[in-house]
Design a protein around this motif. Structure first.
Motif, PDB file in Angstrom:
ATOM      1  N   GLN A  13       0.739  -1.589  -0.188  1.00  0.00           N
ATOM      2  CA  GLN A  13      -0.091   0.069   0.362  1.00  0.00           C
ATOM      3  C   GLN A  13       1.105   1.095  -0.148  1.00  0.00           C
ATOM      4  OE1 GLN A  13      -3.241  -0.585   3.314  1.00  0.00           O
ATOM      5  NE2 GLN A  13      -4.310  -1.403   1.924  1.00  0.00           N
ATOM      6  N   PRO A  14       0.356   2.124  -0.547  1.00  0.00           N
ATOM      7  CA  PRO A  14       0.988   3.391  -0.557  1.00  0.00           C
ATOM      8  C   PRO A  14       1.204   3.331   0.966  1.00  0.00           C
ATOM      9  CG  PRO A  14      -0.101   3.920  -1.764  1.00  0.00           C
ATOM     10  CD  PRO A  14      -1.715   2.450  -1.002  1.00  0.00           C
ATOM     11  N   GLY A  16       3.424   2.153   2.338  1.00  0.00           N
ATOM     12  CA  GLY A  16       4.035   0.819   2.838  1.00  0.00           C
ATOM     13  C   GLY A  16       5.817   0.987   2.494  1.00  0.00           C
ATOM     14  N   LYS A  87       5.511   5.100  -3.155  1.00  0.00           N
ATOM     15  CA  LYS A  87       4.342   6.195  -3.148  1.00  0.00           C
ATOM     16  C   LYS A  87       3.668   5.445  -4.796  1.00  0.00           C
ATOM     17  CE  LYS A  87       6.262   9.863  -2.794  1.00  0.00           C
ATOM     18  NZ  LYS A  87       7.200  11.446  -2.884  1.00  0.00           N
ATOM     19  N   PRO A  88       2.177   5.506  -5.196  1.00  0.00           N
ATOM     20  CA  PRO A  88       1.920   4.924  -6.660  1.00  0.00           C
ATOM     21  C   PRO A  88       3.012   4.770  -7.479  1.00  0.00           C
ATOM     22  CG  PRO A  88      -0.254   5.556  -5.189  1.00  0.00           C
ATOM     23  CD  PRO A  88       2.109   5.856  -4.829  1.00  0.00           C
ATOM     24  N   THR A  91       6.182   2.099  -8.539  1.00  0.00           N
ATOM     25  CA  THR A  91       4.927   0.882  -9.196  1.00  0.00           C
ATOM     26  C   THR A  91       6.248   0.866 -10.552  1.00  0.00           C
ATOM     27  OG1 THR A  91       3.215   1.060  -8.371  1.00  0.00           O
ATOM     28  CG2 THR A  91       3.350   0.153 -10.260  1.00  0.00           C
ATOM     29  N   VAL A 126       2.386  -0.751  -6.099  1.00  0.00           N
ATOM     30  CA  VAL A 126       2.059   0.069  -5.323  1.00  0.00           C
ATOM     31  C   VAL A 126       1.094   1.087  -5.120  1.00  0.00           C
ATOM     32  CG1 VAL A 126       2.411   1.799  -3.214  1.00  0.00           C
ATOM     33  CG2 VAL A 126       4.576   0.746  -4.936  1.00  0.00           C
ATOM     34  N   SER A 127       0.011   0.317  -4.815  1.00  0.00           N
ATOM     35  CA  SER A 127      -1.613   0.320  -4.385  1.00  0.00           C
ATOM     36  C   SER A 127      -1.920  -0.272  -3.493  1.00  0.00           C
ATOM     37  CB  SER A 127      -1.864  -0.745  -6.058  1.00  0.00           C
ATOM     38  OG  SER A 127      -3.655  -0.278  -6.614  1.00  0.00           O
ATOM     39  N   SER A 128      -3.195   0.731  -3.101  1.00  0.00           N
ATOM     40  CA  SER A 128      -4.439   0.498  -2.207  1.00  0.00           C
ATOM     41  C   SER A 128      -5.516  -0.300  -3.014  1.00  0.00           C
ATOM     42  CB  SER A 128      -4.681   1.849  -1.778  1.00  0.00           C
ATOM     43  OG  SER A 128      -5.435   2.461  -2.754  1.00  0.00           O
TER      44      SER A 128
END
Length: 128
Positions: A13-14, A16, A87-88, A91, A126-128
């Motif tokens: 997750q962002p 993390g 952060k996303p 990725t 990186v994603s929620s």
């Protein structure tokens, strides 16, 4: 025969953290520079972090300074990339590469052409 194997990627997750490992063999680890690169879909390969094994001189891309930390363990010929506050936009597929230290001063260590050996990459999402 040279082997470079990345591991430690995954979904996070962002905000993390992840720790990537780069296990190497087949060359004299101490006489090399290890670079971490990443490539996001539709984008070029970007240099992220670099470490000279013998003297631990490090460099970071501006986009990861203060969040990523590169390190090495000479005893196991392994390099690490600790990634925090992800952060996303982090990725990507992350690649570990090794280039001989003797090239330093002749070729910038931040460009892919400095590096002779590459791993297969590990996906970081990186994603929620």
């Amino acid at each position: 025969q040279v082997h470079i194997d990345e591991s430690g990627g995954g979904l996070v997750q962002p905000g993390g953290s992840l720790r990537l490992s780069c296990a190497t063999s087949g060359f004299t680890f101490e006489t090399y520079v290890i670079g971490w690169f990443r490539q996001a879909p539709g984008k070029g390969r970007e240099g992220v972090s670099f470490i000279s094994i013998i003297d631990e001189i490090t460099q970071y891309a501006d986009s990861v300074k203060g969040r990523f930390a590169v390190s090495r363990d000479i005893a196991t010929s392994t390099a690490y990339l600790q990634m925090n506050s992800l952060k996303p936009e982090d990725t990507a597929v992350y690649y570990c590469a090794a280039g001989p230290l003797v090239k330093r001063g002749m070729v910038p260590v931040t460009v892919p052409s400095f590096f002779d050996y590459w791993g297969q990459g590990t996906q970081v999402t990186v994603s929620s």
